[in-house]
Design a protein around this motif. Structure first.
Motif, PDB file in Angstrom:
ATOM      1  N   CYS A  71       0.841  -1.198   0.000  1.00  0.00           N
ATOM      2  CA  CYS A  71       0.000   0.000   0.000  1.00  0.00           C
ATOM      3  C   CYS A  71       0.878   1.250   0.000  1.00  0.00           C
ATOM      4  O   CYS A  71       1.316   1.715   1.056  1.00  0.00           O
ATOM      5  N   VAL A  94      -5.319  -0.178  -2.026  1.00  0.00           N
ATOM      6  CA  VAL A  94      -4.810  -1.045  -3.095  1.00  0.00           C
ATOM      7  C   VAL A  94      -5.910  -1.347  -4.107  1.00  0.00           C
ATOM      8  O   VAL A  94      -5.678  -1.320  -5.317  1.00  0.00           O
ATOM      9  N   ARG A 130      -6.339   1.594  -6.249  1.00  0.00           N
ATOM     10  CA  ARG A 130      -5.042   2.016  -6.794  1.00  0.00           C
ATOM     11  C   ARG A 130      -4.646   3.436  -6.422  1.00  0.00           C
ATOM     12  O   ARG A 130      -4.113   4.190  -7.244  1.00  0.00           O
TER      13      ARG A 130
END
Length: 162
Positions: free
Chosen positions: A50, A142, A145
């Motif tokens: 992350c 994550v 994104r």
């Protein structure tokens, strides 16, 4: 790679972010040392890939006085001499609590015994919640994104006040 979805510009996402910030505020006022909180958050975020959380917790830790040496060595904490036994117990819990799918029994009895040796019940409550919350934050970032690199220390403090 572009961000897929801006959670903060969505009404539900913004409400959820405020709740996350409120939990973080409770954790920050707990007896669990702030340096331990940042190291644990950083390590879980590294494992989960992350970038925004690695960015945030590295910068928050540095702003709070954490040394560059310790921040650089958190990814290899087992092979480093700069962490206390209590921090090692917290980092082990963070890793085992983050890698649940890799260990069918979750957190080992050995790690739990070390955590019990170094932390009281309030600190353990904070530590367990911290591991759960950072993993949730990592997964959200994550999945959509979100990118790392633009975080400034303290920039989310206003989310708690609003």
């Amino acid at each position: 790679m572009e961000t897929r979805f801006d959670l903060m510009s969505n009404e539900i996402g913004a409400k959820l972010a405020k709740r996350f910030a409120n939990v973080a505020a409770v954790l920050h006022t707990s007896a669990l040392p702030r340096s331990t909180q940042e190291l644990v958050s950083l390590r879980a975020s590294q494992i989960n890939g992350c970038a925004p959380c690695v960015d945030m917790h590295t910068k928050e830790a540095a702003a709070a006085g954490e040394s560059a040496v310790r921040l650089n060595l958190v990814a290899v904490w087992r092979e480093a001499t700069v962490f206390t036994e209590a921090e090692r117990a917290a980092l082990a819990l963070a890793e085992e609590g983050t890698r649940l799918a890799d260990a069918h029994q979750g957190v080992s009895d050995e790690t739990w015994a070390q955590v019990r040796k170094h932390y009281d019940d309030d600190q353990i409550a904070a530590l367990v919640t911290l591991v759960a919350m950072i993993n949730a934050a990592n997964r959200m970032n994550v999945i959509v994104r979100n990118q790392g690199g633009s975080y400034q220390p303290g920039m989310f403090a206003a989310a708690v006040a609003n």
